[in-house]
Design a protein around this motif. Structure first.
Motif, PDB file in Angstrom:
ATOM      1  N   THR A 137       0.803  -1.223   0.000  1.00 34.99           N
ATOM      2  CA  THR A 137       0.000   0.000   0.000  1.00 34.99           C
ATOM      3  C   THR A 137       0.834   1.270   0.000  1.00 34.99           C
ATOM      4  N   GLY A 138       2.113   1.157   0.414  1.00 30.96           N
ATOM      5  CA  GLY A 138       2.955   2.342   0.525  1.00 30.96           C
ATOM      6  C   GLY A 138       2.582   3.226   1.694  1.00 30.96           C
ATOM      7  N   ARG A 139       1.862   2.662   2.667  1.00 34.74           N
ATOM      8  CA  ARG A 139       1.403   3.434   3.834  1.00 34.74           C
ATOM      9  C   ARG A 139       1.936   2.833   5.124  1.00 34.74           C
ATOM     10  N   PRO A 140       2.224   3.637   6.150  1.00 33.30           N
ATOM     11  CA  PRO A 140       2.623   3.091   7.452  1.00 33.30           C
ATOM     12  C   PRO A 140       1.429   2.464   8.163  1.00 33.30           C
ATOM     13  N   LEU A 141       1.578   1.238   8.631  1.00 32.46           N
ATOM     14  CA  LEU A 141       0.494   0.517   9.299  1.00 32.46           C
ATOM     15  C   LEU A 141       0.921  -0.056  10.651  1.00 32.46           C
ATOM     16  N   MET A 142       2.229  -0.055  10.917  1.00 34.98           N
ATOM     17  CA  MET A 142       2.750  -0.765  12.078  1.00 34.98           C
ATOM     18  C   MET A 142       2.248  -0.178  13.390  1.00 34.98           C
ATOM     19  N   ASN A 143       2.206   1.153  13.512  1.00 31.45           N
ATOM     20  CA  ASN A 143       1.774   1.756  14.768  1.00 31.45           C
ATOM     21  C   ASN A 143       0.334   1.410  15.111  1.00 31.45           C
ATOM     22  N   ALA A 144      -0.539   1.423  14.112  1.00 34.60           N
ATOM     23  CA  ALA A 144      -1.955   1.112  14.362  1.00 34.60           C
ATOM     24  C   ALA A 144      -2.111  -0.318  14.865  1.00 34.60           C
ATOM     25  N   ASN A 145      -1.341  -1.246  14.298  1.00 33.66           N
ATOM     26  CA  ASN A 145      -1.444  -2.640  14.727  1.00 33.66           C
ATOM     27  C   ASN A 145      -0.888  -2.841  16.125  1.00 33.66           C
ATOM     28  N   HIS A 146       0.243  -2.218  16.421  1.00 32.28           N
ATOM     29  CA  HIS A 146       0.796  -2.326  17.763  1.00 32.28           C
ATOM     30  C   HIS A 146      -0.104  -1.611  18.779  1.00 32.28           C
ATOM     31  N   ALA A 147      -0.854  -0.628  18.333  1.00 32.14           N
ATOM     32  CA  ALA A 147      -1.822   0.026  19.219  1.00 32.14           C
ATOM     33  C   ALA A 147      -2.910  -0.955  19.638  1.00 32.14           C
ATOM     34  N   MET A 148      -3.310  -1.834  18.733  1.00 28.32           N
ATOM     35  CA  MET A 148      -4.325  -2.828  19.076  1.00 28.32           C
ATOM     36  C   MET A 148      -3.804  -3.799  20.134  1.00 28.32           C
ATOM     37  N   PHE A 149      -2.511  -4.129  20.058  1.00 31.07           N
ATOM     38  CA  PHE A 149      -1.908  -4.941  21.118  1.00 31.07           C
ATOM     39  C   PHE A 149      -2.027  -4.216  22.458  1.00 31.07           C
ATOM     40  N   SER A 150      -1.652  -2.946  22.473  1.00 30.77           N
ATOM     41  CA  SER A 150      -1.643  -2.180  23.723  1.00 30.77           C
ATOM     42  C   SER A 150      -3.050  -2.022  24.288  1.00 30.77           C
ATOM     43  N   LEU A 151      -4.014  -1.759  23.411  1.00 32.03           N
ATOM     44  CA  LEU A 151      -5.397  -1.595  23.863  1.00 32.03           C
ATOM     45  C   LEU A 151      -5.921  -2.900  24.462  1.00 32.03           C
ATOM     46  N   ALA A 152      -5.660  -4.013  23.769  1.00 34.63           N
ATOM     47  CA  ALA A 152      -6.094  -5.316  24.283  1.00 34.63           C
ATOM     48  C   ALA A 152      -5.387  -5.641  25.596  1.00 34.63           C
ATOM     49  N   TYR A 153      -4.117  -5.286  25.672  1.00 32.99           N
ATOM     50  CA  TYR A 153      -3.326  -5.512  26.887  1.00 32.99           C
ATOM     51  C   TYR A 153      -3.961  -4.769  28.071  1.00 32.99           C
ATOM     52  N   ALA A 154      -4.325  -3.505  27.849  1.00 32.31           N
ATOM     53  CA  ALA A 154      -4.897  -2.688  28.920  1.00 32.31           C
ATOM     54  C   ALA A 154      -6.257  -3.222  29.348  1.00 32.31           C
ATOM     55  N   VAL A 155      -7.097  -3.545  28.380  1.00 29.69           N
ATOM     56  CA  VAL A 155      -8.433  -4.070  28.701  1.00 29.69           C
ATOM     57  C   VAL A 155      -8.317  -5.374  29.483  1.00 29.69           C
ATOM     58  N   ALA A 156      -7.415  -6.251  29.052  1.00 28.34           N
ATOM     59  CA  ALA A 156      -7.227  -7.525  29.747  1.00 28.34           C
ATOM     60  C   ALA A 156      -6.726  -7.308  31.169  1.00 28.34           C
ATOM     61  N   ALA A 157      -5.824  -6.338  31.369  1.00 28.20           N
ATOM     62  CA  ALA A 157      -5.306  -6.056  32.710  1.00 28.20           C
ATOM     63  C   ALA A 157      -6.419  -5.573  33.637  1.00 28.20           C
ATOM     64  N   VAL A 158      -7.299  -4.718  33.129  1.00 26.15           N
ATOM     65  CA  VAL A 158      -8.407  -4.208  33.941  1.00 26.15           C
ATOM     66  C   VAL A 158      -9.372  -5.344  34.296  1.00 26.15           C
ATOM     67  N   LEU A 159      -9.756  -6.134  33.293  1.00 28.83           N
ATOM     68  CA  LEU A 159     -10.677  -7.244  33.540  1.00 28.83           C
ATOM     69  C   LEU A 159     -10.078  -8.252  34.516  1.00 28.83           C
ATOM     70  N   THR A 160      -8.785  -8.482  34.377  1.00 32.41           N
ATOM     71  CA  THR A 160      -8.107  -9.410  35.285  1.00 32.41           C
ATOM     72  C   THR A 160      -8.063  -8.861  36.702  1.00 32.41           C
ATOM     73  N   GLY A 161      -7.907  -7.557  36.830  1.00 37.52           N
ATOM     74  CA  GLY A 161      -7.937  -6.941  38.154  1.00 37.52           C
ATOM     75  C   GLY A 161      -9.263  -7.185  38.854  1.00 37.52           C
ATOM     76  N   PHE A 162     -10.365  -7.034  38.118  1.00 35.63           N
ATOM     77  CA  PHE A 162     -11.677  -7.330  38.696  1.00 35.63           C
ATOM     78  C   PHE A 162     -11.807  -8.808  39.039  1.00 35.63           C
TER      79      PHE A 162
END
Length: 382
Positions: free
Chosen positions: A127-152
């Motif tokens: 595509t000639g477009r940067p995509l890596m940050n958006a994908n790694h953001a999904m890792f971070s978002l899932a990581y945060a949500v999982a940490a919160v749910l696990t805390g509960f």
């Protein structure tokens, strides 16, 4: 290119990033429980985590071959293996067995990590477009949500095995949608270039600085909040959660920033911000101030690793892209090998506050590496 457009273009590898983030976020929030379950002190627990790093780095050497064998189904197989592997350490109380269990987790995570990053790099080339940050953001978002749910879940007294199994069931439901065709690029006729070892090593070191810092906060932030600052289980889980949320925000923002600014500029600014956050977390008098530190660190460190991985895909010949990303990832993810052990040793000797101050020094080392990487010539895209 908007973030939503980037995620739609790379939706299949983005889903794989979500799966990996869910499991590691769950693990980060369960660290105090698993540590107590094993009866280990800081130094011993940090050493035990070498198991996951050893499996991770070893599997990354094999990932390019596994990718060629599995082809379009590589991400599907990786998700199933990771979902099964996490069921083992969740119920282990013997330290030596825990090491081997975490090695299995690391191996599954390492294979999936290389494959999904290679798929994103391939899409960037198409595509000639940067995509890596958006994908790694999904890792971070899932990581945060999982940490919160696990805390509960921890507050409710739910054992780790059931929480990991729940995330595993969700992940397996994604498998039917994760088949993705692969484009294999052959070397150009008459190609006689040298193997791009220097670009791989340089980009790998940039990723290493970021991932060592990230791994340190992931593994020890909950313990810092609970033990050093006297927080409860839910408050401890908010440490890694804050890191994850701000890393997600930073990477989503980085998707837009990477289209407007040079990689060098972004890395220098990001390392300074992240180092400041590490200092705040280290000196924090209360959990609230520590969250500000973890959040600031996450905001800065969020874009450094993805830029390093994306850069190596740009500076090597197209037919070596997957292998180069694999080798770069081996160097970068070896941070998960060194960080827990070093953090545990420093913490045992001097306390967690000094350990987090060491993280700030580590983050600043990304700047001179970025200055060298800025001189690398980029290859023609395919």
């Amino acid at each position: 290119m908007s973030v939503l457009s980037a995620l739609y273009t790379s939706r299949k590898p983005a889903a794989a990033f979500v799966v990996v983030g869910l499991f590691w976020g769950c693990f980060a929030a369960f660290v105090p429980v698993l540590k107590a379950q094993l009866g280990a002190n800081d130094a011993v627990f940090g050493t035990l985590l070498i198991g996951s790093a050893t499996g991770l780095v070893s599997a990354m050497f094999l990932a390019p071959k596994a990718d060629k064998i599995l082809g379009a189904r590589a991400m599907q197989v990786g998700i199933v293996l990771l979902s099964l592997a996490w069921l083992v350490p969740a119920q282990i109380s013997i330290p030596l067995v825990f090491v081997f269990a975490m090695a299995l987790v690391g191996a599954a995570s390492g294979i999936l990590d290389v494959v999904m990053n290679a798929r994103v790099s391939e899409l960037e080339a198409k595509t000639g477009r940067p995509l890596m940050n958006a994908n790694h953001a999904m890792f971070s978002l899932a990581y945060a949500v999982a940490a919160v749910l696990t805390g509960f879940a921890r507050e409710a007294g739910i054992p780790p095995i059931y929480v990991f199994a729940g995330f595993g069931c969700f992940s397996v439901l994604l498998v039917p949608f994760m088949q993705m065709d692969v484009t294999y690029v052959a070397a150009e006729d008459g190609y006689a270039g040298k193997y791009p070892l220097w670009p791989i090593v340089l980009c790998g070191l940039i990723v290493l600085m970021a991932f060592m810092s990230e791994a340190t906060v992931e593994a020890w932030s909950a313990l810092h909040v609970e033990r050093t600052l006297g927080g409860g289980a839910a408050e401890g889980a908010l440490g890694p959660a804050m890191l994850g949320f701000t890393m997600a925000f930073g990477r989503f923002s980085g998707q837009a920033i990477s289209e407007r600014f040079r990689d060098l500029t972004v890395v220098i600014c990001a390392s300074a911000i992240a180092a400041t956050g590490a200092v705040i977390a280290a000196l924090a008098p209360t959990p609230l101030v520590a969250y500000v530190g973890f959040g600031t660190l996450g905001l800065g460190v969020s874009v450094i690793g993805p830029i390093g991985l994306a850069l190596v895909g740009k500076v090597v010949p197209p037919h070596l892209r997957t292998e180069a990303i694999s080798r770069c990832a081996v160097i970068g993810f070896s941070g998960f090998f060194f960080a827990p052990m070093l953090m545990g040793l420093v913490s045992e000797a001097f306390g967690l506050r000094i350990a987090f101050l060491c993280v700030s020094v580590l983050l600043l080392m990304a700047t001179p590496l970025a200055l060298l990487a800025a001189r690398l010539p980029q290859q023609n895209r395919v």
